[in-house]
Design a protein around this motif. Structure first.
Motif, PDB file in Angstrom:
ATOM      1  N   LEU A  76       1.038  -0.880   0.553  1.00  0.00           N
ATOM      2  CA  LEU A  76      -0.365   0.110   0.006  1.00  0.00           C
ATOM      3  C   LEU A  76       1.127   1.166   0.067  1.00  0.00           C
ATOM      4  N   GLU A 108      -4.110   3.364  -1.195  1.00  0.00           N
ATOM      5  CA  GLU A 108      -4.532   2.519  -2.474  1.00  0.00           C
ATOM      6  C   GLU A 108      -3.181   1.391  -2.671  1.00  0.00           C
ATOM      7  N   ASP A 109      -3.358   0.097  -3.203  1.00  0.00           N
ATOM      8  CA  ASP A 109      -2.215  -0.156  -3.132  1.00  0.00           C
ATOM      9  C   ASP A 109      -1.121  -0.158  -4.657  1.00  0.00           C
ATOM     10  N   ALA A 146      -1.688  -1.121  -8.113  1.00  0.00           N
ATOM     11  CA  ALA A 146      -3.448  -1.044  -8.772  1.00  0.00           C
ATOM     12  C   ALA A 146      -3.967   0.517  -9.336  1.00  0.00           C
ATOM     13  N   LYS A 147      -2.830   1.713  -7.871  1.00  0.00           N
ATOM     14  CA  LYS A 147      -3.203   2.506  -8.860  1.00  0.00           C
ATOM     15  C   LYS A 147      -2.350   3.169  -9.314  1.00  0.00           C
ATOM     16  N   ARG A 154      -5.226   2.204 -12.248  1.00  0.00           N
ATOM     17  CA  ARG A 154      -6.458   2.779 -12.434  1.00  0.00           C
ATOM     18  C   ARG A 154      -5.566   3.685 -12.984  1.00  0.00           C
ATOM     19  N   ALA A 175     -10.959  -6.339   0.689  1.00  0.00           N
ATOM     20  CA  ALA A 175     -11.186  -5.403  -0.449  1.00  0.00           C
ATOM     21  C   ALA A 175     -11.813  -4.361  -0.262  1.00  0.00           C
ATOM     22  N   GLU A 176     -11.705  -3.370  -0.500  1.00  0.00           N
ATOM     23  CA  GLU A 176     -13.468  -2.891  -0.654  1.00  0.00           C
ATOM     24  C   GLU A 176     -13.357  -2.857  -2.169  1.00  0.00           C
ATOM     25  N   GLN A 231     -13.811  -1.133  -4.870  1.00  0.00           N
ATOM     26  CA  GLN A 231     -13.545  -0.677  -6.202  1.00  0.00           C
ATOM     27  C   GLN A 231     -11.856  -1.560  -6.394  1.00  0.00           C
ATOM     28  N   HIS A 232     -11.329  -2.287  -4.877  1.00  0.00           N
ATOM     29  CA  HIS A 232     -10.236  -2.842  -5.164  1.00  0.00           C
ATOM     30  C   HIS A 232     -10.117  -3.657  -6.450  1.00  0.00           C
ATOM     31  N   ARG A 286      -7.566  -9.179  -5.869  1.00  0.00           N
ATOM     32  CA  ARG A 286      -8.218  -9.260  -5.010  1.00  0.00           C
ATOM     33  C   ARG A 286      -8.371 -10.614  -4.593  1.00  0.00           C
TER      34      ARG A 286
END
Length: 494
Positions: free
Chosen positions: A80, A88-89, A92-93, A96, A207-208, A210-211, A214
């Motif tokens: 993170l 965020e990870d 992953a950020k 995105r 995980a949320e 939006q994550h 997962r």
């Protein structure tokens, strides 16, 4: 007898704060784990320095005859944006922001990482595992820690209970931190965190929605905590108790401290005998930072395309520069330092090229065995590469003295001399000879100047004397002199 039995090594152990005689768990075998990169951006030069330090350690252990299993991981999930299990990870950020798949980010920067290390002539590790390839092992490790009472599950996330662990263990023994002081200096939790204590850290995060990244687990669809992956992968490939764990100084706390805690909580024993940490790299006396421009990428060293340096430098010159500082010392990356290292590197390579042409005598006037042992003594003293390099330049002095007739060397000693220099320069320090790269550069220079000469001749034929003079004057300013003669135009360099 193996060479490692004749050349005992002392390693500075970050856990004890002392140099200790290295004794592997299994005679003749070494297990070494080094924390690798999080592959969400181009590899940082400071990280390259850390990996270079352990490449040198790997090379020397192999030279001594040890069978080394060197494991260096790739973090491709779970890291993170900060160490408080928030944000965020990082991968992953990046995915995105660029509207691509996270594994595209991983692939791009893993390839970049390997390309840069190849240019620096790194040996590949024995195993290079990824975090995403070991989710099952991480889940099983969490189960063990929960079963032993050192973690708790809440709202689908699992946290390591640092306070409970510290009741029977010593959390902070690697970084020399006291948990009570850490608690005293930490703000209270704001009520939005699931943690019982601010010092607790995530083993598994729910995980949320939006994550992106997962995996299913007994607790939730989520992802593992960053600290967990290294515990899972190091013990899988090296056993629950292994010899050496390395990484950058910045990983000592909390990452490596958490690794120790996880292993002791799950397996009941400390995982590593020798903890090694490479120090940081600064630039022009200041911390490297993209925001201030005090920053350079490895490829920019090779191209010279950076305002902080005046020219391009070869990977071996940059490697030589970094190895001139001890791995536990802060290294200041400067243009002047690189220029000085380039001169030293060229002097070393020039001397090595003379080895095949030295005159031999019936006897030797130099004490070669003593010089050879000094080279080993340097590396045996916590891999002291700057002292080794100083001894190699003493060898350069011997070469020049023998060449000038002021010292003598027998054929047998010359063979031993050549073998020792080649071993330490090319096998242990990992430098590459400069000849092929310089020849290639010379060919490119010749081709470029000949093209400009042709363009100048065409300009003169078209009576465009302004362009003709401009080409000549620009080349002169670069130290390239044109000479017009009956046979055509030739050039020379200053």
């Amino acid at each position: 007898m193996h060479l490692y039995q004749e050349q005992p090594i002392k390693i500075y152990n970050s856990l004890t704060g002392e140099k200790e005689l290295f004794k592997p768990i299994n005679d003749g075998y070494v297990g070494m784990y080094v924390c690798g990169p999080t592959v969400y951006s181009n590899v940082h030069l400071g990280n390259v320095r850390t990996f270079m330090s352990f490449d040198m350690v790997f090379r020397y252990l192999k030279h001594l005859g040890y069978k080394v299993r060197y494991v260096r991981n790739i973090t491709d999930a779970g890291h993170l944006e900060n160490d408080a299990d928030e944000g965020e990870d990082r991968i992953a950020k990046k995915a995105r922001l660029e509207s691509i798949e996270p594994m595209e980010v991983v692939q791009r920067y893993t390839v970049d990482f390997h390309n840069i290390l190849n240019k620096f002539n790194f040996l590949p590790p024995s195993i290079e595992p990824t975090a995403t390839g070991h989710i099952i092992e991480q889940i099983e490790l969490i189960k063990d820690i929960l079963q032993n009472g050192f973690a708790y599950e809440i709202n689908g996330s699992v946290y390591f209970d640092v306070v409970k662990f510290n009741e029977s263990h010593d959390y902070g023994k690697l970084s020399k931190r006291n948990l009570e002081d850490m608690i005293h200096n930490t703000r209270e939790l704001d009520g939005q965190s699931d943690k019982r204590n601010p010092q607790d850290f995530a083993l598994w995060k729910k995980a949320e929605p939006q994550h992106i990244m997962r995996w299913p687990s007994p607790w939730s669809d989520g992802f593992p905590g960053w600290h967990l992956e290294c515990t899972a992968m190091s013990t899988k490939y090296l056993g629950e108790h292994f010899d050496i764990h390395g990484g950058g100084m910045d990983l000592k706390f909390p990452h490596h401290e958490c690794e120790i805690a996880q292993n002791e909580a799950a397996k009941g024993q400390s995982p590593v005998n020798y903890w090694m940490h490479a120090n940081m790299l600064i630039m022009n006396g200041k911390k490297m930072a993209k925001s201030t421009g005090n920053f350079i990428l490895p490829n920019e060293i090779f191209t010279g395309n950076n305002a902080n340096i005046t020219k391009a430098f070869s990977p071996s010159v940059a490697r030589f520069f970094m190895l001139q500082a001890h791995y536990r010392s802060v290294l200041d990356f400067t243009n002047d330092g690189l220029l000085a290292s380039e001169k030293g590197f060229n002097r070393l390579m020039e001397a090595i090229n003379h080895l095949d042409h030295l005159p031999v005598s019936a006897t030797s006037s130099i004490d070669l065995p003593s010089w050879i042992q000094k080279c080993y003594d340097a590396m045996n003293d916590d891999f002291n590469s700057p002292i080794l390099i100083a001894n190699l330049f003493e060898g350069v002095k011997y070469i020049n003295q023998i060449k000038e007739g002021n010292e003598s060397i027998s054929q047998e000693d010359l063979n031993s001399f050549k073998n020792t220099i080649h071993t330490f320069v090319f096998d242990v320090l990992g430098l590459l000879p400069s000849q092929s790269s310089s020849d290639n550069s010379d060919d490119k220079l010749t081709g470029t100047v000949e093209l400009l000469i042709k363009l100048r001749q065409e300009a003169r034929a078209n009576k465009n004397f302004a362009l003709s003079d401009q080409i000549r004057d620009e080349l002169t300013s670069l130290g390239i002199q044109l000479k017009d003669g009956k046979e055509g135009t030739t050039f020379s360099t200053n």
